[in-house]
Design a protein around this motif. Structure first.
Motif, PDB file in Angstrom:
ATOM      1  N   VAL A  14      48.780  34.199  35.463  1.00 42.79           N
ATOM      2  CA  VAL A  14      47.749  34.287  34.440  1.00 42.79           C
ATOM      3  C   VAL A  14      47.071  35.642  34.459  1.00 42.79           C
ATOM      4  O   VAL A  14      46.037  35.834  33.854  1.00 42.79           O
ATOM      5  N   GLY A  15      47.637  36.591  35.166  1.00 44.12           N
ATOM      6  CA  GLY A  15      47.042  37.921  35.207  1.00 44.12           C
ATOM      7  C   GLY A  15      45.973  38.012  36.272  1.00 44.12           C
ATOM      8  O   GLY A  15      45.859  37.137  37.126  1.00 44.12           O
ATOM      9  N   GLY A  16      45.186  39.066  36.229  1.00 39.45           N
ATOM     10  CA  GLY A  16      44.182  39.273  37.267  1.00 39.45           C
ATOM     11  C   GLY A  16      44.836  39.896  38.477  1.00 39.45           C
ATOM     12  O   GLY A  16      46.046  39.868  38.642  1.00 39.45           O
ATOM     13  N   ASP A  17      44.011  40.480  39.317  1.00 37.87           N
ATOM     14  CA  ASP A  17      44.553  41.120  40.510  1.00 37.87           C
ATOM     15  C   ASP A  17      43.473  41.128  41.575  1.00 37.87           C
ATOM     16  O   ASP A  17      42.307  40.932  41.290  1.00 37.87           O
ATOM     17  N   TRP A  18      43.913  41.356  42.800  1.00 41.56           N
ATOM     18  CA  TRP A  18      42.932  41.441  43.863  1.00 41.56           C
ATOM     19  C   TRP A  18      42.333  42.832  43.887  1.00 41.56           C
ATOM     20  O   TRP A  18      42.999  43.811  43.530  1.00 41.56           O
ATOM     21  N   PRO A  19      41.071  42.941  44.318  1.00 43.85           N
ATOM     22  CA  PRO A  19      40.455  44.267  44.350  1.00 43.85           C
ATOM     23  C   PRO A  19      41.239  45.193  45.274  1.00 43.85           C
ATOM     24  O   PRO A  19      41.535  44.830  46.414  1.00 43.85           O
ATOM     25  N   ALA A  20      41.577  46.371  44.784  1.00 40.99           N
ATOM     26  CA  ALA A  20      42.333  47.314  45.600  1.00 40.99           C
ATOM     27  C   ALA A  20      41.366  48.088  46.496  1.00 40.99           C
ATOM     28  O   ALA A  20      40.169  48.196  46.212  1.00 40.99           O
ATOM     29  N   GLY A  21      41.886  48.606  47.583  1.00 46.05           N
ATOM     30  CA  GLY A  21      41.102  49.486  48.427  1.00 46.05           C
ATOM     31  C   GLY A  21      40.257  48.787  49.465  1.00 46.05           C
ATOM     32  O   GLY A  21      39.635  49.442  50.290  1.00 46.05           O
ATOM     33  N   LEU A  22      40.189  47.462  49.420  1.00 45.57           N
ATOM     34  CA  LEU A  22      39.437  46.745  50.447  1.00 45.57           C
ATOM     35  C   LEU A  22      40.424  46.183  51.461  1.00 45.57           C
ATOM     36  O   LEU A  22      41.506  45.749  51.097  1.00 45.57           O
ATOM     37  N   PRO A  23      40.061  46.206  52.744  1.00 43.54           N
ATOM     38  CA  PRO A  23      41.006  45.720  53.748  1.00 43.54           C
ATOM     39  C   PRO A  23      41.200  44.212  53.631  1.00 43.54           C
ATOM     40  O   PRO A  23      40.231  43.458  53.590  1.00 43.54           O
ATOM     41  N   ARG A  24      42.433  43.807  53.530  1.00 41.27           N
ATOM     42  CA  ARG A  24      42.756  42.375  53.551  1.00 41.27           C
ATOM     43  C   ARG A  24      43.906  42.194  54.525  1.00 41.27           C
ATOM     44  O   ARG A  24      44.898  42.909  54.443  1.00 41.27           O
ATOM     45  N   PRO A  25      43.789  41.232  55.455  1.00 40.54           N
ATOM     46  CA  PRO A  25      44.777  41.115  56.538  1.00 40.54           C
ATOM     47  C   PRO A  25      46.096  40.514  56.067  1.00 40.54           C
ATOM     48  O   PRO A  25      46.178  39.929  54.993  1.00 40.54           O
TER      49      PRO A  25
END
Lengths: 283, 480
Positions: free
Chosen positions: B375-386
């Motif tokens: 459905v589109g959308g994305d996770w915020p880039a540039g933030l650390p995610r494990p």
């Protein structure tokens, strides 16, 4: 790639290797006549010394590769998962990721460039189901790669099955070795035979300060990994120190511990030597 | 009185009481005349609805429904999950139910009515032990036989099973031993399945009963071809297929398969069916096969052609002499692979992750069907995610300066990790629209690196200022 070297014995060695490769992979015989085609037949690390070290010019496609975390990182294999995700992020195509437990975090893979739309997850539970699911994936030519997270021992026959399936379809297979807490840590030890073309160990190394000229500023720079190629068919073992995958999955070499011409050294002193130049520059 | 509801049962009313007696006990009792014909029709409708769970279902008057979940439970995520889903749906429809899964219809009947608990799953091979403490009435025996047995001191099934069979059959007739055998799986008890109305189906009868998997596989291929030809004529593709094996002894074991995308590629469907053939016990032989399309969807002809080409190639790859990647341009079609994986692992076990607009890590990703359009959308880039998220977060012991310093060291699983570098904090607030406890909650996330270079994702519950935001305990939430 060996033709670039002037030593005649090496080029003869390369010719022999190509002959062996033709014998081993009858399906690829027609394409290997023109010599190895590095970009099409391999997933490239994008780090020249590593790609040069491997006969295919990277991780050969249509083959099985094994990656494990080093030491205590064997259990979670987070860096190993990021390494695989980063490698796959730079090539097009869908990926099948088979899990025993669903502890993989999709935003983390997206952070190294592997978009969520490209990955199909399969949660298989038991080891046998994981291996069978990976084999299904490796038989499906539409995939770029199949990754399976496997805990416990892995028999030679099982890896050979997977390798043959990958060879027939051209899909690249990855086995990410893990060990659940409490299990013996020696599951992926050197004594265990495997048909995987290359076997890697990924370990963390201390990273330098984020700003080399201001060491007191708190914060984190890019992580550092030591990549140990500890078994590979037809290639000497080697160790490389790299900066971890960035947002596009790219690695960057910190220093060469060993390339094709020098035997691999144990990691201890070399690891600290890796950070040496930048630290001295920081004063 | 035929039946009483929970409130009436609390007032001491029981089925079988005379109406006058009940009205004397409870003045003003609401009484509805029984309508056995309408009840039977309703039960049949309910059984037809239950076909959503398994290919074989049948009404069991007056108050039961059989569902043969053999070979179909994995599609709902296992037997326990199937029961939970079934009871939840019926509960929403206002029906109070008791349900049991066991290896024989008789055992399931007994446990659903006399077992302890409303939803019982008896693992394979443990039916005898589960039945032992139940009363003899749970064997569907004639009432006079139950009464006579009780007078002889035989009240539980365990007592009955311990009696010698010969005298038992002479004294009570064959019915008692037959019911006992049916409950324990020593005698077959076929249930007469009902078919979904107007189903698209094909059937083939055999002159000689088939016994081997190879023979059955060979018989499946023309059946799927027949069904697919009819699906094509209707412009439809199958989403769910039931294959019924009519055995010579009257039992009807069945296979149910589902597909991720409507398909009418005979080779693909036959492959899915044959992959589950090993779950079928042919008994003394299979006299007929019936293939029923349990669910179909419209499918345009052009799509079918592409799917057919890839599926054909997928089937050939199983045979070494024809192995090799197909010469196929265009985007790869993963429907075949997804079907085979879902068939092997269960539909819920194969998924794709889709971004969710939430900052709470546990809610950042949700599972969608593997072939669903994102459905589109994305996770915020540039933030650390494990790369790994521990679920639930692991409590650790750590001490840090308030309000915004990382811990200098932390202890997890009795191991101490000294923090060499850290980055943070990243504050994530609770989502107040979800519930009151979350309204004020906050987490401060830190990415830390220990002396060996390992990177962890830690958080502290609370912002370090307001007590309502959290109790300041530290947790390990992931690894990089």
């Amino acid at each position: 790639m060996f033709f670039m070297l002037s030593l005649p014995s090496l080029s003869r060695l390369a010719a022999l290797r190509a002959q062996v490769a033709r014998l081993e992979r009858p399906s690829a015989a027609s394409s290997s006549d023109a010599g190895p085609a590095p970009s099409a037949a391999a997933l490239r690390f994008g780090v020249p010394p590593i790609d040069r070290h491997l006969p295919a010019g990277g991780l050969a496609r249509g083959a099985l590769h094994e990656v494990a975390g080093a030491g205590t990182e064997l259990e979670h294999g987070a860096a190993a998962a990021l390494l695989i995700a980063g490698l796959l992020a730079r090539a097009p195509g869908p990926v099948l990721w088979v899990l025993e437990r669903a502890d993989l975090f999709a935003p983390g893979l997206a952070a190294v460039g592997l978009a969520p739309g490209r990955v199909i997850y399969a949660e298989a539970g038991r080891v046998e189901a994981v291996l069978a699911s990976l084999e299904e994936g490796l038989r499906h030519p539409g995939l770029l790669a199949g990754v399976a997270e496997v805990s416990g021992r892995l028999s030679l026959a099982a890896t050979r099955r997977l390798h043959l399936a990958a060879e027939a379809s051209g899909v690249t297979g990855f086995v990410l070795r893990r060990a659940w807490r409490g299990a013996a840590e020696a599951t992926a030890g050197p004594g265990e035979p495997s048909a995987a073309l290359t076997r890697w160990r990924v370990g963390a190394l201390p990273s330098p300060p984020p700003f080399a000229d201001a060491p007191d500023v708190p914060g984190l720079g890019r992580a550092r990994w030591q990549l140990d190629l500890w078994r590979a068919r037809g290639v000497a073992p080697a160790s490389f120190v790299v900066e971890a995958c960035d947002a596009k999955g790219r690695l960057r070499l910190v220093t060469v511990l060993a390339d094709g011409s020098v035997a691999a050294e144990p990691d201890g002193s070399a690891g600290s030597g890796a950070g040496e130049p930048s630290r001295r520059a920081a004063g | 009185m035929i039946a009483v509801d929970a409130a009436a049962s609390g007032l001491g009313l029981r089925p079988g009481m005379a109406l006058a007696e009940a009205q004397a006990l409870v003045p003003g009792l609401a009484v509805t005349p029984a309508d056995p014909v309408a009840e039977a029709a309703g039960l049949a409708r309910l059984a037809a609805w239950c076909l959503r769970y398994a290919p074989l279902a049948a009404p069991d008057p007056p108050d039961g429904v059989w569902i043969d979940v053999t070979g179909a439970a994995h599609l709902a995520g296992g037997e326990a999950a199937l029961l939970a889903d079934l009871r939840a749906r019926l509960g929403r429809a206002g029906l109070a139910t008791r349900a049991a899964v066991a290896e024989t219809p008789g055992a399931a009947w007994a446990l659903a009515r006399f077992g302890a608990g409303d939803a019982i799953v008896v693992p394979l091979g443990e039916a005898a032990a589960a039945l032992a403490p139940l009363p003899t009435a749970s064997l569907r025996l004639p009432p006079d036989a139950v009464a006579l047995l009780a007078r002889l001191g035989v009240e539980r099934i365990a007592d009955l099973a311990a009696l010698p069979r010969g005298p038992l059959a002479r004294r009570f007739g064959a019915a008692v031993t037959r019911r006992l055998d049916q409950a324990l799986g020593r005698a077959p008890e076929p249930i007469a399945p009902m078919r979904a109305p107007a189903a698209l189906a094909a059937r083939s009868d055999f002159a000689e009963p088939l016994l081997t998997a190879d023979a059955l596989a060979a018989a499946i291929t023309p059946l799927t071809a027949q069904v697919c030809a009819r699906l094509e004529a209707e412009g439809a593709g199958a989403r769910r297929l039931d294959l019924l094996f009519e055995r010579v002894d009257g039992a009807v074991p069945a296979i149910r398969i589902g597909t991720a995308r409507a398909s009418r590629a005979p080779a693909h469907l036959a492959r899915l069916l044959c992959a589950r053939l090993e779950t079928i016990d042919p008994g003394l032989g299979v006299a007929a096969l019936a293939l029923v399309v349990a669910a179909a969807e419209p499918l345009a002809p052009a799509q079918a052609a592409v799917a057919g080409l890839t599926e054909g190639a997928g089937v050939d790859a199983g045979r070494p002499d024809l192995a090799g990647p197909p010469d196929l341009a265009g985007p790869p079609d993963l429907a075949g692979l997804v079907d085979r994986l879902a068939n092997r692992l269960g539909t819920a076990q194969v998924w794709r992750a889709a971004p969710v607009e939430s900052w709470v890590p546990e809610r950042m990703a949700r599972r969608i069907a593997p072939l669903a359009r994102s459905v589109g959308g994305d996770w915020p880039a540039g933030l650390p995610r494990p790369a790994r998220l521990l679920c639930p977060p692991q409590p650790i012991e750590a001490l840090a300066l308030l309000p915004d310093h990382p811990p200098a060291a932390f202890t997890w699983r009795r191991r101490r990790f000294r923090v060499r570098r850290a980055d943070g904090p990243e504050r994530i607030w609770g989502e107040w629209w979800r519930d009151d406890a979350e309204a004020l909650a906050a987490r401060d996330y830190w990415q830390v690196e220990d002396e060996a270079g390992r990177r962890f994702w830690l958080y502290r519950r609370g912002d370090g200022v307001a007590a309502a935001s959290g109790d300041l305990r530290w947790f390990l939430h992931g690894m990089f």
